[in-house]
Scaffold this active site. Structure first.
Site, PDB file in Angstrom:
ATOM      1  N   GLN A   1       0.726  -1.359   0.026  1.00  0.00           N
ATOM      2  CA  GLN A   1      -0.013   0.008  -0.152  1.00  0.00           C
ATOM      3  C   GLN A   1       0.958   1.244   0.050  1.00  0.00           C
ATOM      4  O   GLN A   1       0.471   2.383   0.035  1.00  0.00           O
ATOM      5  CB  GLN A   1      -0.878   0.032   1.120  1.00  0.00           C
ATOM      6  CG  GLN A   1      -1.903  -1.187   1.549  1.00  0.00           C
ATOM      7  CD  GLN A   1      -2.498  -1.353   2.711  1.00  0.00           C
ATOM      8  OE1 GLN A   1      -3.552  -0.665   3.190  1.00  0.00           O
ATOM      9  NE2 GLN A   1      -1.655  -1.964   3.629  1.00  0.00           N
TER      10      GLN A   1
ATOM     11  N   HIS B   1      -1.748   1.202  -4.118  1.00  0.00           N
ATOM     12  CA  HIS B   1      -1.947   2.480  -4.277  1.00  0.00           C
ATOM     13  C   HIS B   1      -1.269   3.581  -4.887  1.00  0.00           C
ATOM     14  O   HIS B   1      -1.098   4.854  -4.753  1.00  0.00           O
ATOM     15  CB  HIS B   1      -2.023   2.902  -2.501  1.00  0.00           C
ATOM     16  CG  HIS B   1      -2.858   2.167  -1.699  1.00  0.00           C
ATOM     17  ND1 HIS B   1      -3.062   2.374  -0.605  1.00  0.00           N
ATOM     18  CD2 HIS B   1      -4.369   1.579  -2.145  1.00  0.00           C
ATOM     19  CE1 HIS B   1      -4.151   1.744   0.142  1.00  0.00           C
ATOM     20  NE2 HIS B   1      -4.699   1.258  -1.133  1.00  0.00           N
TER      21      HIS B   1
ATOM     22  N   CYS C   1      -1.675  12.042 -16.308  1.00  0.00           N
ATOM     23  CA  CYS C   1      -2.694  12.899 -16.708  1.00  0.00           C
ATOM     24  C   CYS C   1      -3.897  12.758 -16.036  1.00  0.00           C
ATOM     25  O   CYS C   1      -3.997  11.539 -15.901  1.00  0.00           O
ATOM     26  CB  CYS C   1      -2.729  12.857 -18.289  1.00  0.00           C
ATOM     27  SG  CYS C   1      -4.449  13.679 -18.706  1.00  0.00           S
TER      28      CYS C   1
ATOM     29  N   CYS D   1      -1.463  18.858 -18.711  1.00  0.00           N
ATOM     30  CA  CYS D   1      -0.869  17.903 -19.586  1.00  0.00           C
ATOM     31  C   CYS D   1      -0.570  18.283 -20.940  1.00  0.00           C
ATOM     32  O   CYS D   1      -1.312  18.996 -21.584  1.00  0.00           O
ATOM     33  CB  CYS D   1      -2.009  16.755 -19.709  1.00  0.00           C
ATOM     34  SG  CYS D   1      -1.738  15.329 -20.902  1.00  0.00           S
TER      35      CYS D   1
ATOM     36  N   ASN E   1       3.227  -6.665  13.601  1.00  0.00           N
ATOM     37  CA  ASN E   1       2.742  -5.365  13.869  1.00  0.00           C
ATOM     38  C   ASN E   1       3.127  -5.410  15.503  1.00  0.00           C
ATOM     39  O   ASN E   1       2.848  -6.192  16.198  1.00  0.00           O
ATOM     40  CB  ASN E   1       1.327  -5.125  13.544  1.00  0.00           C
ATOM     41  CG  ASN E   1       1.080  -3.600  13.611  1.00  0.00           C
ATOM     42  OD1 ASN E   1       1.235  -2.971  14.604  1.00  0.00           O
ATOM     43  ND2 ASN E   1       0.164  -3.285  12.515  1.00  0.00           N
ATOM     44  N   PRO E   2       3.780  -4.141  16.004  1.00  0.00           N
ATOM     45  CA  PRO E   2       3.868  -4.190  17.443  1.00  0.00           C
ATOM     46  C   PRO E   2       2.679  -4.062  18.139  1.00  0.00           C
ATOM     47  O   PRO E   2       2.425  -4.123  19.459  1.00  0.00           O
ATOM     48  CB  PRO E   2       4.900  -2.897  17.676  1.00  0.00           C
ATOM     49  CG  PRO E   2       5.131  -2.279  16.220  1.00  0.00           C
ATOM     50  CD  PRO E   2       4.481  -3.079  15.234  1.00  0.00           C
TER      51      PRO E   2
END
Ligand code: APR
Length: 251
Positions: free
Chosen positions: A105, A123, A131, A151, A217-218
């Site tokens: 992501q 993403h 454009c 553009c 993940n903590p």
């Protein structure tokens, strides 16, 4: 980190044939890129994403979105992939007989220079412009492009080639991510809060299709209950230890 869980996950890696690493902002935290939603340092606790990172915001005030993303791009350019990205590249090298796909992501583009391939950027990327009307024009985002411009082919606004809030994901890239999530037998989730759809569905689909899901993940997340392993550790620490363990067994 519990050494038992490291050994268990290493065994799952040894058995796996198709591995997916699904990454989020937490992976780049050790590079000095702030995450979006972590406490006081989270980017979305400092600025309003509707103003600086949504398509409505861009159409309303392109300069504002452009300037904010340009600052983020400068930070990304100044920093570099960290030990977590490098350990994931090492994991790919160790697993060269298997299929390992990174779905990210993150828009920082750090996975490829570290050495992972293929990398599906669901993403988009902060390093490219395109454009707004998708007429086919795209370009690297040079530092000199400090101001929004039109553009050169069709005159529509040019914008960073990343997915703004309110926009659809690139269909082809997301379809590829969906396919490899459904066929993976091991699915790592690294440094993501699973807040943004549809990307957050990928681990759910992977789990339903039979993958072992490992969360790194903590902090606990909404996915923790579904994960087969929840590793409460930073990404750099865990993947460095995992790749060292796997490499030691191979040597
Ligand atoms: N290692 C692993 N995970 C970490 C680390 C670390 N060193 N540091 C923080 N984290 C975790 C946090 O606990 C949190 O769960 O990373 C997660 C970051 O979550 P978010 O900030 O919400 O980032 P992310 O999930 O990538 O956001 C998804 O939201 O705004 C959008 O488009 C943006 O792609 C982004 C999406």
């Amino acid at each position: 980190m519990h050494s038992g869980s490291l050994e268990s996950v290493a065994s799952v890696v040894r058995e796996a044939k198709e591995i997916v690493v699904f990454s989020g902002a937490g992976l780049s935290a050790d590079s000095g890129i702030p995450t979006f939603r972590d406490g006081a340092t989270g980017l979305w606790n400092k600025v309003d994403p509707d103003e600086v990172a949504s398509i409505e915001g861009f159409l309303r005030n392109p300069e504002r979105v452009w300037n904010w993303l340009l600052q983020l791009k400068k930070l990304v350019d100044e920093r570099q992939p960290n030990a977590g990205h490098q350990a994931l590249a090492r994991l790919q090298e160790i697993c060269r007989a298997k299929q390992l796909t990174v779905i990210t992501q993150n828009i920082d583009g750090y996975h490829s220079p570290a050495g992972n391939a293929p990398v599906l950027e669901v993403h988009g990327t902060i390093h490219r412009l395109r454009c707004q009307q998708r007429c086919g024009f795209s370009a690297d985002w040079e530092q000199s492009a400090a101001e929004p411009f039109r553009c050169p082919r069709c005159g529509a606004p040019v914008r960073p080639d990343l997915v703004l809030f309110g926009e659809m994901l690139d269909e082809e890239v997301f379809a590829a991510a969906e396919t490899c999530s459904m066929t993976a037998d091991l699915f790592f989730c690294v440094g993501t809060s699973f807040t943004v759809q549809p990307a957050a569905l990928l681990p759910v689909w992977a789990k339903r299709a039979g993958a072992t899901v490992v969360e790194v993940n903590p902090h606990p997340t909404s996915l923790s209950a579904l994960a087969d392993y929840s590793i409460r550790s930073g990404a750099s620490e865990f993947f460095t230890a995992l790749s060292a363990k796997l490499a030691a067994r191979q040597a």
